[in-house]
Design a protein around this motif. Structure first.
Motif, PDB file in Angstrom:
ATOM      1  N   ALA A 165      -2.150 -11.300  13.963  1.00  0.00           N
ATOM      2  CA  ALA A 165      -3.058 -11.807  15.010  1.00  0.00           C
ATOM      3  C   ALA A 165      -4.036 -12.796  14.386  1.00  0.00           C
ATOM      4  O   ALA A 165      -4.356 -12.691  13.205  1.00  0.00           O
ATOM      5  N   PRO A 166      -4.513 -13.784  15.175  1.00  0.00           N
ATOM      6  CA  PRO A 166      -5.510 -14.710  14.637  1.00  0.00           C
ATOM      7  C   PRO A 166      -6.849 -14.020  14.432  1.00  0.00           C
ATOM      8  O   PRO A 166      -7.220 -13.141  15.198  1.00  0.00           O
ATOM      9  N   ASN A 167      -7.564 -14.431  13.393  1.00  0.00           N
ATOM     10  CA  ASN A 167      -8.842 -13.815  13.042  1.00  0.00           C
ATOM     11  C   ASN A 167      -9.820 -14.928  12.680  1.00  0.00           C
ATOM     12  O   ASN A 167      -9.596 -15.657  11.715  1.00  0.00           O
ATOM     13  N   PRO A 168     -10.879 -15.109  13.489  1.00  0.00           N
ATOM     14  CA  PRO A 168     -11.827 -16.196  13.211  1.00  0.00           C
ATOM     15  C   PRO A 168     -12.842 -15.782  12.149  1.00  0.00           C
ATOM     16  O   PRO A 168     -13.140 -14.602  11.998  1.00  0.00           O
ATOM     17  N   ALA A 169     -13.367 -16.757  11.417  1.00  0.00           N
ATOM     18  CA  ALA A 169     -14.421 -16.485  10.435  1.00  0.00           C
ATOM     19  C   ALA A 169     -15.770 -16.882  11.036  1.00  0.00           C
ATOM     20  O   ALA A 169     -15.886 -17.936  11.669  1.00  0.00           O
ATOM     21  N   LEU A 170     -16.785 -16.024  10.825  1.00  0.00           N
ATOM     22  CA  LEU A 170     -18.132 -16.246  11.375  1.00  0.00           C
ATOM     23  C   LEU A 170     -19.169 -15.889  10.320  1.00  0.00           C
ATOM     24  O   LEU A 170     -18.878 -15.132   9.391  1.00  0.00           O
ATOM     25  N   PRO A 171     -20.416 -16.373  10.506  1.00  0.00           N
ATOM     26  CA  PRO A 171     -21.489 -15.924   9.611  1.00  0.00           C
ATOM     27  C   PRO A 171     -21.705 -14.412   9.755  1.00  0.00           C
ATOM     28  O   PRO A 171     -21.603 -13.869  10.860  1.00  0.00           O
ATOM     29  N   ILE A 172     -22.016 -13.762   8.634  1.00  0.00           N
ATOM     30  CA  ILE A 172     -22.242 -12.308   8.665  1.00  0.00           C
ATOM     31  C   ILE A 172     -23.287 -11.962   9.720  1.00  0.00           C
ATOM     32  O   ILE A 172     -23.141 -11.009  10.486  1.00  0.00           O
ATOM     33  N   ARG A 173     -24.346 -12.747   9.795  1.00  0.00           N
ATOM     34  CA  ARG A 173     -25.437 -12.496  10.726  1.00  0.00           C
ATOM     35  C   ARG A 173     -24.917 -12.434  12.173  1.00  0.00           C
ATOM     36  O   ARG A 173     -25.306 -11.547  12.945  1.00  0.00           O
ATOM     37  N   SER A 174     -24.036 -13.365  12.515  1.00  0.00           N
ATOM     38  CA  SER A 174     -23.517 -13.414  13.887  1.00  0.00           C
ATOM     39  C   SER A 174     -22.651 -12.203  14.202  1.00  0.00           C
ATOM     40  O   SER A 174     -22.600 -11.738  15.347  1.00  0.00           O
ATOM     41  N   LEU A 175     -21.958 -11.705  13.186  1.00  0.00           N
ATOM     42  CA  LEU A 175     -21.144 -10.511  13.400  1.00  0.00           C
ATOM     43  C   LEU A 175     -22.025  -9.274  13.561  1.00  0.00           C
ATOM     44  O   LEU A 175     -21.693  -8.365  14.331  1.00  0.00           O
ATOM     45  N   ALA A 176     -23.170  -9.243  12.857  1.00  0.00           N
ATOM     46  CA  ALA A 176     -24.116  -8.140  13.040  1.00  0.00           C
ATOM     47  C   ALA A 176     -24.698  -8.174  14.453  1.00  0.00           C
ATOM     48  O   ALA A 176     -24.849  -7.131  15.110  1.00  0.00           O
ATOM     49  N   VAL A 177     -25.011  -9.376  14.922  1.00  0.00           N
ATOM     50  CA  VAL A 177     -25.541  -9.528  16.283  1.00  0.00           C
ATOM     51  C   VAL A 177     -24.493  -9.084  17.314  1.00  0.00           C
ATOM     52  O   VAL A 177     -24.800  -8.373  18.274  1.00  0.00           O
ATOM     53  N   ALA A 178     -23.234  -9.484  17.090  1.00  0.00           N
ATOM     54  CA  ALA A 178     -22.154  -9.074  17.994  1.00  0.00           C
ATOM     55  C   ALA A 178     -22.053  -7.549  18.046  1.00  0.00           C
ATOM     56  O   ALA A 178     -21.896  -6.961  19.133  1.00  0.00           O
ATOM     57  N   ALA A 179     -22.176  -6.912  16.878  1.00  0.00           N
ATOM     58  CA  ALA A 179     -22.103  -5.446  16.838  1.00  0.00           C
ATOM     59  C   ALA A 179     -23.284  -4.821  17.583  1.00  0.00           C
ATOM     60  O   ALA A 179     -23.134  -3.811  18.281  1.00  0.00           O
TER      61      ALA A 179
ATOM     62  N   VAL B 201     -15.476 -12.781  21.533  1.00  0.00           N
ATOM     63  CA  VAL B 201     -16.168 -12.934  20.242  1.00  0.00           C
ATOM     64  C   VAL B 201     -17.311 -13.936  20.393  1.00  0.00           C
ATOM     65  O   VAL B 201     -18.434 -13.707  19.912  1.00  0.00           O
ATOM     66  N   GLU B 202     -17.053 -15.033  21.074  1.00  0.00           N
ATOM     67  CA  GLU B 202     -18.098 -16.052  21.269  1.00  0.00           C
ATOM     68  C   GLU B 202     -19.266 -15.491  22.078  1.00  0.00           C
ATOM     69  O   GLU B 202     -20.433 -15.683  21.729  1.00  0.00           O
ATOM     70  N   ALA B 203     -18.957 -14.778  23.140  1.00  0.00           N
ATOM     71  CA  ALA B 203     -20.014 -14.252  24.009  1.00  0.00           C
ATOM     72  C   ALA B 203     -20.887 -13.254  23.257  1.00  0.00           C
ATOM     73  O   ALA B 203     -22.115 -13.275  23.374  1.00  0.00           O
ATOM     74  N   LEU B 204     -20.275 -12.383  22.462  1.00  0.00           N
ATOM     75  CA  LEU B 204     -21.047 -11.344  21.778  1.00  0.00           C
ATOM     76  C   LEU B 204     -21.786 -11.895  20.564  1.00  0.00           C
ATOM     77  O   LEU B 204     -22.906 -11.484  20.266  1.00  0.00           O
ATOM     78  N   SER B 205     -21.163 -12.813  19.864  1.00  0.00           N
ATOM     79  CA  SER B 205     -21.776 -13.316  18.623  1.00  0.00           C
ATOM     80  C   SER B 205     -22.738 -14.468  18.884  1.00  0.00           C
ATOM     81  O   SER B 205     -23.605 -14.761  18.061  1.00  0.00           O
ATOM     82  N   GLY B 206     -22.553 -15.148  20.023  1.00  0.00           N
ATOM     83  CA  GLY B 206     -23.356 -16.332  20.287  1.00  0.00           C
ATOM     84  C   GLY B 206     -22.901 -17.545  19.499  1.00  0.00           C
ATOM     85  O   GLY B 206     -23.600 -18.563  19.449  1.00  0.00           O
ATOM     86  N   GLU B 207     -21.744 -17.454  18.857  1.00  0.00           N
ATOM     87  CA  GLU B 207     -21.219 -18.564  18.048  1.00  0.00           C
ATOM     88  C   GLU B 207     -20.063 -19.241  18.779  1.00  0.00           C
ATOM     89  O   GLU B 207     -19.198 -18.560  19.333  1.00  0.00           O
TER      90      GLU B 207
END
Lengths: 335, 335
Positions: free
Chosen positions: A192-206, A172-178
């Motif tokens: 399972a654990p689920n981290p919270a991230l900025p929407i923008r970072s999740l779009a970048v990960a996708a 998640v860190e590698a793809l999102s940059g967060e």
């Protein structure tokens, strides 16, 4: 970049607006640039089950998928929120059997099948649901397979401290940059654990997942992304199920656009051809709003052709009917 | 008057806010004065099933309730959104039988019982739900009884043009002080017409209903209001059912506060002792938000004692649990 207010989705009744939802959405490229923003791109959100494709990366990267000769259907199930239909539970059960584990090894709790027809069939057979019926049982089987292949004890694999989850968080860190060091971490519906991230970072990960560039991600990860995307296109019925939005969308776009829903009104979409990713969140967590907003975003990207409209209209712009079948309203975009 | 922003209800996960709802609410007195405003008091909303007590007024005012010797349980069912439990459907069926009508005369469509235990029992008995199982079947039986008593053809009684609905709309106008001539009118889940009004006007209507003053409403209407309120206190299990919010609230307050839920996140509350009415609407239509906001408003009115907290906490401030029973978050007021 086009920046707008949140997408506003309404439920109408008798031609008047009855209820209104705000949906925040970001379309981004793999370089981290947002091409479209609706609402607040920095809102920190839980991706929930939208994270599953990323959570499945270690299954391939570790060599576990090859070692256990996973089929495309199994890889698609590792990314899935399935409905607990017979063909889902049979495939998960056979996969668990092949890796030598009992369904009780799954950390995801028991869950009734989503569709009424399957639920009723179980009631009539006087069966109770098992962990294998949980919509996340494919993801969990993939996590267990990875642990076994790497010689790790499967017990406690859903704990944040287990190597299984450490690998997921690294991906998640590698793809999102967060960095997730200080990110809120919730327990998901499947434990399972689920981290919270900025929407923008999740779009970048996708976007990075969709691009699957060896230069950006390294060969192993890029290959893993591509294999998971291909598996979902090969077996879309495994990603969701009969009459499920993700399944219908993946099918109608034949891999040009792929979506994965998450609970509480979240979506991630992968657009490999355009090298774009989309993340969106209904502020209030309502699925009818997030599903409607996927249509709105695809429309604004010029991706909603007649065929897609036909396949997705009843999910995204449904008529609202009452107990007697009368149309009482509809779901519309009032942005 | 205290004026505030909307009540903000959040669903949390892992200690972080996951989703947020806005709830608009008005507390008003019978003179039309709002004592507390949260959010937009002029928002035009559909009261949906919250309107049922007003919709039941003609049943008493026409003399039909006396003619058919309606019990408090039947009057409470006329105001109810019941769960389709056995004691609900038995009572409605017997009432229909007494007025000489078949369940097929009901305009409300078939609906499965709300509780899983009742649903499963019907599946096992290979039964399909009927119109009598519809949560509104008591209201519809009351409407039919009124038409029969007044010598009107029951056919088409759910149409806006039928005298049954004209009487209902007149009562709404009288209590709310609003003309409905130009109001949006929707078709409700049970196929009856449902007018949209400003939240403030619905709070005023609830206050006038709760006050039940002969000077303000005339003796017949005031008496009808009082009889319906008394019936709901006498038979709270008929208003909702087992573990339903309205039932539990009416029970714990012994008639000092009464609530009636409506679909799409709406509530009306009657406070006879304080001569106040409350109307509130979750902007996005989500019941978890409107139910949570009832607690918030009662708390701010100083009406939430320890006993009420115990009875209502699991409805209004519930823990969120996942499929394996783990607590993953909670519903909180973040206003």
């Amino acid at each position: 970049m086009t920046s707008n207010g949140p997408i506003r989705i309404a439920a109408t009744r008798g031609g008047a607006v009855e209820s209104v939802h705000s949906v925040h959405a970001v379309v981004a490229g793999p370089n981290g640039d947002a091409t479209h923003v609706f609402g607040d791109p920095d809102r920190v959100v839980f991706p929930r089950s939208s994270l599953k494709a990323i959570q499945a990366l270690p299954l391939i990267e570790s060599g576990a998928a090859d070692h256990f000769v996973c089929s495309p259907a199994e890889l698609a199930l590792a990314c899935a929120s399935h409905e607990g239909e017979g063909f889902h539970t049979d495939t998960v059960t056979a996969w668990l059997d092949r890796i030598g584990l009992d369904p009780e090894a799954l950390a995801c709790g028991p869950q009734w099948p989503r569709r009424d027809v399957d639920y009723r069939e179980m009631v009539l057979a006087r069966q109770e649901p098992g962990r294998v019926h949980n919509n996340c049982s494919g993801k969990h089987t993939g996590m267990l397979a990875t642990a076994l292949h790497l010689g790790e004890a499967p017990a406690g694999y859903a704990s944040r401290a287990h190597n299984v989850q450490k690998r997921v968080f690294e991906a998640v860190e590698a793809l999102s940059g967060e960095s997730l060091d200080d990110a809120p971490v919730g327990i998901d519906g499947c434990s399972a654990p689920n981290p919270a991230l900025p929407i923008r970072s999740l779009a970048v990960a996708a976007a990075r997942f969709a691009e699957a560039s060896p230069e950006r991600l390294g060969h192993a990860r890029a290959d893993a992304c591509r294999r998971l995307l291909n598996a979902m296109v090969a077996a879309p019925e495994m990603v969701g199920g009969t009459d499920r939005f993700d399944t219908d969308l993946i099918r109608v776009y034949s891999g040009r656009v792929m979506s994965k829903t998450g609970a509480e009104g979240f979506y991630m979409l992968y657009l490999p051809e355009r090298r774009l990713g989309i993340a969106l969140k209904a502020e209030d967590g309502t699925p009818r709003a997030s599903t409607a907003a996927v249509w709105s975003v695809l429309e604004r990207l010029g991706l909603l052709d007649g065929q897609a409209e036909n396949a997705l209209r009843h999910h995204c712009r449904p008529e609202i009917r009452n107990c007697d079948g009368l149309v009482t309203g509809e779901i519309v975009d009032i942005s």
